[in-house]
Write a protein that holds these residues in place. Structure first.
Motif, short mmCIF file in Angstrom:
data_model
loop_
_atom_site.label_atom_id
_atom_site.label_comp_id
_atom_site.label_asym_id
_atom_site.label_seq_id
_atom_site.Cartn_x
_atom_site.Cartn_y
_atom_site.Cartn_z
N THR A 1 0.79 -1.15 -0.12
CA THR A 1 -0.06 0.17 0.08
C THR A 1 0.94 1.28 0.01
O THR A 1 0.56 2.17 -0.53
N THR B 1 0.84 7.97 -1.19
CA THR B 1 -0.11 8.73 -0.56
C THR B 1 0.09 8.48 1.11
O THR B 1 0.37 7.41 1.47
N SER B 2 -0.57 9.58 1.67
CA SER B 2 -0.37 9.34 3.03
C SER B 2 -1.27 8.40 3.69
O SER B 2 -1.00 7.61 4.49
N SER B 3 -2.51 8.01 2.92
CA SER B 3 -3.45 7.10 3.27
C SER B 3 -2.81 5.80 3.26
O SER B 3 -2.82 4.70 3.91
N VAL C 1 -11.37 5.90 7.49
CA VAL C 1 -11.45 7.25 6.66
C VAL C 1 -10.94 6.73 5.18
O VAL C 1 -11.61 7.11 4.28
N ASN C 2 -10.14 5.86 5.15
CA ASN C 2 -9.19 5.56 3.93
C ASN C 2 -9.27 3.96 3.78
O ASN C 2 -8.14 3.52 4.00
N GLN D 1 -1.85 2.72 5.93
CA GLN D 1 -2.43 1.60 5.67
C GLN D 1 -1.34 0.44 5.80
O GLN D 1 -1.47 -0.59 6.44
N ASP E 1 -10.40 -4.06 4.87
CA ASP E 1 -11.11 -3.01 5.13
C ASP E 1 -12.25 -3.24 6.24
O ASP E 1 -12.61 -2.52 6.89
N TRP F 1 -4.64 7.14 15.15
CA TRP F 1 -4.95 7.19 13.71
C TRP F 1 -4.74 6.20 12.84
O TRP F 1 -5.31 6.20 11.75
N ASN G 1 -7.42 5.79 10.17
CA ASN G 1 -7.16 6.03 8.82
C ASN G 1 -7.93 4.75 8.13
O ASN G 1 -8.22 4.63 7.03
#
Length: 470
Positions: A55, A210-212, A434-435, A216, A442, A427, A431
């Motif tokens: 990820t 990406t930050s998400s 949220v993501n 992950q 998931d 977080w 996260n």
């Protein structure tokens, strides 16, 4: 902290002590060695980078760094308790010095589910490396569900038997297995970096990440760091525990955390190049060995060595988890018989059996329900392990601040460390909502929340009943 709260905490902690354990037995070197061995550095070197890569991509090293820093900051809060109290229930016992029965019930729920998931996940890794080795020598059924289940069962039985025979046997075997595997994984890591390069410009700029995605990856890769405080459950069996246990606790996020950051930087280009081999079911270590040009014999040896070395983690977590289970039983939250210790080996023998059965049963059930894609089971379990530990870490960070405020000894270092560590761990969970990552991972944020909430309610009721009986 008021006198009333202090007395309640002391009474609770005294009740938590598991009777019959071998007091003051482990040396500082032994508990540090067992703590490090339980996280099988070689397997972490072979697994953390690939878990992050899925990820986080070129941001994998940053994900590894975030995981290391977050756990180290939480560690500052944990050793605040470890320097003061000698207990057998790790975080579950520590929280009694800061909050009431509700916190112990909530802490116990998260940790019990976490230990069950850890034992199951480690057994899965034994199966993965063992199955990959079988494939490499021509056994085409090595990764078939039936064969994998047999490997899980045998590995847990052996680890439980070793733990059953006491800490001396556990320490010798666990450290020995970890030591023999590290040099080979270091060789592969360096060799693949020399062959493929490290592409620092892309990695340090986190190109395409990406930050998400990075967070992950942290949630999956951190599975090799969370639970780092588990060795605190051996405090009553350790010499000079108020000095030795904090060192052992912090050795995981500091020593292994830094090691995994460096390994991720070195391995990511090689793992990217070995994508086809990984997709075909080859283990990350064997794929890296092949990409480095070390030959098929080294690849075969790597899988075998890592499969054997993974027993070190099983041995460690069966030992840690069993002390925690025995403490829950002594507190009336689990059947009383699971608190009994073996008269000869002075091990929590019944608790060893219980945590082993629960962990093995969980992974067997999950694999049986996902026979078409058993590899998704590991990614899901690795992620939910982190989620199970989020609440305990939030509680212990808040508890450290409250404890020191009561003593009028709160320092900026502990305050900032606890706050930032709690925020980072929180977080990781948020996260995931949220993501959300791809299915089925998931769903793990909700599965963890529901499971912890349900067990919390059960433990809260059992705790009330146990206190009424005293």
């Amino acid at each position: 902290m008021s006198e009333h709260v202090g007395e309640d905490a002391q009474a609770s902690a005294n009740h938590h002590e598991v009777q019959g354990l071998d007091s003051g037995h482990l040396t500082r070197n032994q508990i540090v060695g067992l703590a490090l061995a339980s996280y099988i550095p070689a397997v972490g070197l072979a697994s953390v980078p690939v878990l992050l890569l899925g990820t986080a991509g070129n941001g994998s090293w940053l994900g590894a760094l975030i995981a290391a820093v977050a756990t180290a900051l939480v560690g500052v809060a944990i050793i605040t308790f470890a320097r003061r109290f000698v207990v057998t229930g790790s975080l579950y016992s520590y929280i009694a010095y800061a909050f009431g029965p509700w916190a112990r019930a909530l802490m116990g729920a998260g940790l019990l589910l976490g230990y069950i998931a850890q034992v199951g996940a480690i057994a899965f890794l034994v199966g993965l490396f063992g199955g990959s080795f079988l494939l490499s020598i021509g056994v085409s059924s090595g990764l078939d569900v039936g064969v994998q289940m047999v490997i899980y069962t045998i590995s847990v039985l052996i680890a439980a038997t070793i733990a059953y025979r006491g800490l001396d046997t556990s320490v010798r075997v666990a450290i020995g297995l970890a030591v023999i595997s590290v040099p080979l994984m270091l060789l592969i890591t360096v060799a693949v970096a020399l062959k493929t390069g490290v592409d620092l410009s892309s990695q340090l700029s986190v190109e395409g990440a990406t930050s998400s995605g990075i967070f992950q990856g942290v949630a999956a890769g951190a599975a090799f760091l969370v639970g780092f405080e588990s060795c605190a459950a051996l405090a009553a069996e350790t010499r000079d525990p108020k000095r030795s246990v904090p060192i052992a606790v912090m050795s995981i996020p500091v020593v292994l955390g830094i090691t995994y950051v460096l390994a991720t930087l070195l391995q990511v280009p090689g793992l990217t190049a070995a994508g086809d081999a990984l997709a075909a079911g080859t283990s990350p270590a064997a794929a890296l060995a092949g990409e480095a040009g070390l030959g098929t014999n080294v690849a075969k040896a790597t899988d075998l060595v890592l499969a054997v070395a993974t027993f070190a983690a099983l041995i460690g977590f069966v030992n840690f988890g069993s002390r925690f289970v025995a403490t829950l039983a002594a507190d009336g939250l689990l059947p009383r018989w699971s608190a009994r210790t073996h008269p000869r080996f002075q091990s929590p023998s019944n608790a060893i059996v219980l945590i082993s059965v629960l962990g093995l049963g969980a992974i067997l059930l999950l694999v049986a329900l996902n026979t078409d894609d058993i590899f998704s089971v590991y990614y899901s379990v690795a992620t939910i392990i982190v989620y199970f530990w989020v609440v305990p870490y939030l509680l212990i960070c808040a508890g450290a601040i409250k404890l020191l405020l009561g003593e009028r000894r709160l320092t900026p270092v502990v305050c900032v460390s606890a706050a930032v560590g709690a925020a980072a761990m929180g977080w990781l969970y948020v996260n995931g909502i949220v993501n959300p990552p791809a299915a089925p991972v998931d769903a793990m944020s909700w599965v963890a929340l529901i499971a912890v909430a349900a067990l919390f309610v059960v433990f809260l009721a059992l705790g009330v009943r146990a206190r009424n009986r005293r």
